[in-house]
Write a protein that holds these residues in place. Structure first.
Motif, PDB file in Angstrom:
ATOM      1  N   ASN A  28       0.840  -1.215   0.000  1.00  0.00           N
ATOM      2  CA  ASN A  28       0.000   0.000   0.000  1.00  0.00           C
ATOM      3  C   ASN A  28       0.870   1.258   0.000  1.00  0.00           C
ATOM      4  N   GLU A  29       1.913   1.230   0.783  1.00  0.00           N
ATOM      5  CA  GLU A  29       2.809   2.393   0.882  1.00  0.00           C
ATOM      6  C   GLU A  29       3.527   2.602  -0.454  1.00  0.00           C
ATOM      7  N   LYS A  32       1.510   4.249  -3.074  1.00  0.00           N
ATOM      8  CA  LYS A  32       1.371   5.711  -2.930  1.00  0.00           C
ATOM      9  C   LYS A  32       2.517   6.440  -3.615  1.00  0.00           C
ATOM     10  N   ASN A  34       5.869   5.709  -2.834  1.00  0.00           N
ATOM     11  CA  ASN A  34       7.056   5.752  -1.977  1.00  0.00           C
ATOM     12  C   ASN A  34       7.983   4.565  -2.244  1.00  0.00           C
ATOM     13  N   SER A 243       1.004   4.084   8.019  1.00  0.00           N
ATOM     14  CA  SER A 243       0.846   5.498   8.377  1.00  0.00           C
ATOM     15  C   SER A 243       0.136   5.679   9.729  1.00  0.00           C
TER      16      SER A 243
END
Ligand code: ADP
Ligand code: ASP
Ligand code: MG
Length: 406
Positions: A28-29, A32, A34, A243
């Protein structure tokens, strides 16, 4: 684009579904936009299991080298599992273990408590950067190192926290996220006192002291590599979200806080209170500090012996403190008298080595003896040694101790 280092502790990869959940949070990160490096511990208690197995199977005959090779299997396995789980979610990933040419964490040859060779590690980290730039998620074994002959070493129990901060530092990461089995850093171990409260943030200095005194939540050496510009936090795996807020670790606030020598700018006065059998009487410390607190006099240290205790105050406050403590002595039956000593210089030596290096006190006091500098008082804890010498000797003593550090 941010570069994150996420470290998953044993519970966070404790079974198949947790590994899947952790891998999803990493993906998921990544989605985004990253870059992300994963550092993994061994699954659940598998390090303990491997130690138990080898003790049973071999016992005392087991060499440290063999032990390191065996416990390493924990992280060798979890990195492979994690990397495969990431790939199953459609993102390229590579596991990096000490047998891989790209392996970055280089150490000395101590199999069980290896010391990191920072320069070599820093250089090797280029290989990990190359992977990141190719859009690959590297999954690096925490806790492990590679010694001078290419052998596997380990960084000591709980060492994957050290791996994470070290890797974060060398990669100039924007953030290091420690994923664990509690909400973050609490007012105390929540497994010991249930009502423990979550802290929003904690300074590197506080966290380091807490860890050195046994709070397992982070390895005390990990923060050696915490740069002030790198964000860091400790979060709970249950959220499955990197997060999540958890507890932010801020600082350090000056370069020399984790290791260094400092001389307090003003002279310090020692006020010694004496009384027979005073250690048998409760509440004396509270009485002493209470009467100084009323006048907002700061106490730099307190030491106690069989028949005396001393308070250390700034010389500017000494006269007032002396009179207040005189009153306290007169009113307290087990105390008989007090004396105000001459001016001393306060030198504070802070180092993570204090707790684990035998002879460290003699290392720093020996040069003072050779130079005829008398130590008026010495207070030591697991993270700091505070020395009081005659005021006139302060600068010289500080410089001599600084020499020891080099
Ligand atoms: P991991 O396997 O993720 O590295 P650890 O078991 O090493 O996790 O560290 C987390 C544990 O630290 C918690 O389960 C808790 O029992 C313990 N702990 C000790 N002191 C504290 C504290 N002040 N705040 C939070 N956790 C703490
Ligand atoms: N797996 C190792 C241990 O249990 C290292 C770590 O988890 O940090 O000590
Ligand atoms: Mg741990």
């Amino acid at each position: 684009m941010d570069l994150l280092v996420a470290k998953f502790g044993g519970t966070s990869v404790g079974d198949g579904s947790r590994i899947k959940k952790a891998a999803q949070s990493v993906v998921n990160e990544y989605m985004k936009g990253n870059q992300i490096v994963v550092v993994v511990s061994a699954v659940n208690k598998s390090t303990d299991d491997l130690i138990g197995l080898s003790d049973e199977a071999v016992g005392e005959g087991l060499t440290d080298r063999q032990r390191a090779e065996i416990v390493a299997m924990g992280e060798l396995t979890s990195a492979r599992l994690f990397s495969a789980a990431v790939e199953s979610l459609g993102v390229k990933s590579e596991y990096i273990d000490p047998y891989n040419d790209l392996w970055p964490v280089i150490t000395d040859s101590d199999p069980l408590e290896a010391k990191i060779d920072f320069k070599s590690t820093d250089v090797k980290m280029q290989g990990i950067k190359t992977l990141l730039n190719q859009g690959i998620i590297p999954v690096i074994c925490g806790f492990l190192g590679k010694g001078p002959r290419g052998e596997i070493t380990t960084l000591g129990r709980g060492g994957s926290d050290v791996s994470a901060f070290l890797i974060g530092h060398c990669l100039d990461a924007s953030e290091v996220v420690i994923v664990t089995d509690v909400e973050g850093v609490m007012s105390t171990d929540p497994n010991k006192i249930e009502s423990a409260k979550l802290l929003d943030e904690i300074t590197v200095e506080e966290m380091r002291d807490l860890a050195t005194h046994g709070a397992q939540v982070l390895h005390p050496r990990a923060l050696t590599y915490k740069d002030p510009v790198i964000s860091a936090k400790i979060i709970n795996f249950e959220h499955g979200d990197l997060s999540s807020k958890g507890t932010r670790i801020i600082g350090p606030h000056s370069d020399d806080v984790l290791k260094g020598v400092s001389l307090y700018k003003n002279p310090i006065s020692l006020i010694a209170v004496v009384g027979e059998a005073m250690l048998k009487k409760s509440g004396l410390f509270a009485g002493l500090s209470g009467c100084l607190a009323k006048e907002k006099i700061n106490i730099f240290g307190i030491s106690a012996a069989q028949n005396s205790m001393s308070a250390f105050v700034d010389k500017a406050d000494s006269n007032k403190a002396y009179h207040l403590l005189h009153q306290f002595v007169v009113e307290t039956d087990v105390l008989s008298s007090l004396s105000l000593g001459s001016d001393t210089a306060m030198i504070t030596f802070v180092s993570p080595d204090i707790i684990e290096k035998p002879g460290i006190i003699s290392d720093i006091t020996e040069p003072l003896r050779k130079n005829d500098i008398n130590i008026v008082e010495i207070i030591s804890s697991q993270t700091a040694i505070v020395l009081f010498v005659d005021w006139k000797d302060g600068e010289k003593a500080r410089d001599l101790i600084n020499e020891v550090l080099k």
